[in-house]
Design a protein around this motif. Structure first.
Motif: not given
Length: 626
Positions: A436-449
């Motif tokens: 869940m931590v890794d997924q939230q981190d990936a979502v954060r990077k995606y949203n910031q792109a």
């Protein structure tokens, strides 16, 4: 800058040795490149009367149209010279020099009649050139004017009116009539008093009382000129040079010509440049060069088929051609502007629709500028449908480019998770929390792109939905969590999934509302521009009817003053008819209501979802015109 470079005249309408008239392709190609309004001056008259010399003067040249120096006619058919208008910016002066009438070598009066009729139909200023004086012989030589009703029809179906009444229709589109009298040697006096050139012409057109066949023949050409041509003008010219000088007149400068002739020619040219109107069709539709070429082809096709050229049919045929071309031109403009201005993918749907609105407005304006007589809004409906279809295609491209970019980003940002799943990183105690931590981190990077486009949320939600089964599996196998903790996490996963589904429905609804609002805006833009165009058309119609009405009233007054009560009475029905047409055109409420009815019907067929909003839109726009 002029739209063309035409150093010399070309043959416009060729008169073949077999006596057949046909439009030359070279002339059509020249006219097709002239999108400016045209002032068309045609000169006709007996051969060897100096018509071409006047045309060269109007072109500002000593040479151009062939003058010749023998008794043989030089000009065959109708020759054309297009030059920038010297007084009207962004207008073109089209000069038409015709084959001399009454050429003894030709011996075909029917052919002459068609040359005469075509010159009337195509011109906005019709110059009749004659020699000597305006006397009975000169008027008898103008017998072609009496044949115009046999050569030209205004309406495709005969109206339930007398032949005389038909002259009101002719007056609405006939050109200014200019009589030029060459080698004039008389004094401009009447009963010992000086008169103007125009008074000289009007005096020559006076009718004689009586009912004998001889008087009828005397009056007929005069009546036709008075009834057909609402605006008349006369110019008289002294002999330009000596007999020897005439044989080389192309070589002579103004300083070598007779001073009076030079002054008279200058006065004639000034009148043409300053007073002659743009060529229009019945209803006030402005003719461009391209339009003029199509008009000539339409008339010649009718003549060759053995039919009488009909103004109404010609206008309808040209409307089909021009309106179809207007739809295509507007569509191409929209396609090019959208391709140039939309930066794919757009961040939001609103950003896309804002650019679409600008490009659509320009396309509609292009259509309005070129189209005419689209009474049933058939072609505007085609444009609506075409622009809507093109918009949807661009919207799909916008979505596809956004989806492709988002999918690439998702693959990039979530690749470490996919690698961890393959390596079994999450198949251990505490693996669920790490997942869940890794997924939230990936979502954060995606949203910031940046520059993900309008599919950013939808593509992410779709991917996360696919991850739900994986997350649930990892959750159930994680031995570090108690059964209670797993139940709580399961519920949270279900809640997240439900929230994502709710957001999908909400965003789809918001997107649909945006699209419907854009269709409403699009419809309003069509109506707004149509109303502006129709108001311009209404003003042109009022101006045209007022011009004809003024001429009819003046002619009626002249007939009464000259003692022709019967002729004056016959004009009354036309005057009443014109007054009725003026009242209708001046009734803005009725005029615009018909327009709104037509565009409203088209709008509901082409733009789904706007039907219930039409009344409010129409009423709001209509109120601006009162």
């Amino acid at each position: 800058m002029p739209e063309f470079d035409m150093p010399a005249p070309v043959c416009f309408i060729e008169n073949t040795p077999e006596g057949e008239l046909r439009v030359r392709q070279e002339a059509l190609e020249i006219l097709s490149n002239i999108t400016q309004p045209v002032v068309v001056v045609a000169v006709v008259g007996l051969y060897r009367t100096g018509k071409s010399f006047l045309m060269n003067k109007l072109a500002g040249k000593r040479t151009g149209f062939s003058l010749g120096s023998t008794i043989q006619s030089e000009t065959k058919g109708i020759w054309m010279w297009c030059v920038p208008h010297p007084k009207k910016p962004n207008h073109t002066l089209v000069l038409l020099d015709t084959e001399g009438l009454g050429d003894v070598e030709k011996g075909d009066s029917k052919n002459d009649s068609w040359i005469f009729a075509l010159s009337v139909l195509l011109s906005s200023a019709f110059v009749y050139n004659s020699m000597g004086t305006i006397d009975q012989r000169a008027l008898e030589q103008l017998h072609y004017v009496t044949e115009l009703t046999e050569r030209i029809k205004v309406k495709s179906k005969p109206a339930s009116r007398t032949d005389t009444d038909e002259t009101a229709d002719f007056m609405s589109f006939f050109p200014t009539f200019i009589w030029t009298v060459r080698d004039f040697t008389l004094e401009l006096k009447l009963d010992g008093h000086p008169i103007t050139e125009d008074e000289y012409l009007e005096n020559a057109l006076l009718l004689k009382k009586g009912s004998s066949p001889k008087l009828a023949l005397y009056n007929l050409p005069r009546e036709c000129i008075r009834l057909f041509f609402p605006t008349r003008k006369c110019f008289v010219f002294d002999r330009p040079a000596s007999k020897q000088g005439l044989q080389r007149i192309e070589e002579l400068r103004d300083s070598e010509l007779e001073p009076d002739f030079v002054a008279q020619a200058k006065k004639f040219c000034q009148y043409i440049f300053e007073k002659c109107r743009v060529k229009t069709l019945k209803g006030g539709y402005i003719v461009t060069g391209k339009f003029l070429g199509n008009l000539a082809v339409t008339y010649l096709d009718a003549i060759r088929s053995g039919a009488v050229p009909c103004m109404e049919n010609a206008v309808l045929a040209l409307a089909q051609i021009e309106n179809s071309a207007a739809v295509m031109e507007a569509g191409v403009h929209y396609q090019q502007e959208m391709t140039k201005q939309v930066k794919f993918p757009t961040a939001t749907l609103k950003e896309f629709l804002d650019v679409h609105a600008i490009c659509e407005k320009g396309a509609i304006q292009l259509f309005m500028d070129r189209s005419f007589k689209d009474d049933n809004r058939e072609f505007q409906g085609q444009l609506m449908g075409d622009l809507e279809m093109k918009k949807e295609a661009f919207l799909r491209r916008n979505e596809q480019e956004s989806s492709a970019r988002c999918q690439a980003m998702i693959q990039d940002f979530f690749q470490p998770i996919q690698a961890g799943l393959s390596a079994g990183t999450y198949s251990r105690p505490g693996g669920y929390q790490q997942f869940m931590v890794d997924q939230q981190d990936a979502v954060r990077k995606y949203n910031q792109a940046p520059r993900k486009g309008i599919q950013a949320d939808e593509e992410l939600r779709g991917f996360l939905m696919k991850q739900e089964t994986i997350a649930s599996t990892i959750l159930q196998t994680d031995q570090a969590l108690t059964a209670g903790q797993k139940a709580i996490e399961e519920e949270r996963l279900r809640a997240d999934a439900a929230e994502r589904e709710r957001l999908v429905v909400e965003e789809k609804h918001a997107e649909m509302q945006q699209k419907l609002e854009d269709q409403k805006r699009s419809y309003e833009e069509h109506v707004q521009q149509l109303m502006v165009k129709m108001e311009e058309d209404r003003k042109k119609l009022v101006e045209e009817n007022e011009r004809v009405l003024t001429s009819k009233l003046k002619e009626q007054e002249n007939m009464l003053r000259e003692g022709f009560q019967e002729q004056a009475n016959s004009l009354q029905s036309q005057i009443q008819d014109l007054c009725g047409q003026l009242d209708k055109a001046n009734n803005k409420s009725s005029w615009f209501s018909d327009v709104l009815d037509g565009i409203g019907t088209v709008g509901t067929l082409v733009l789904p979802g706007i039907g219930g909003k039409l009344l409010g839109v129409g009423t709001r726009i209509l109120s601006r015109f009162f």
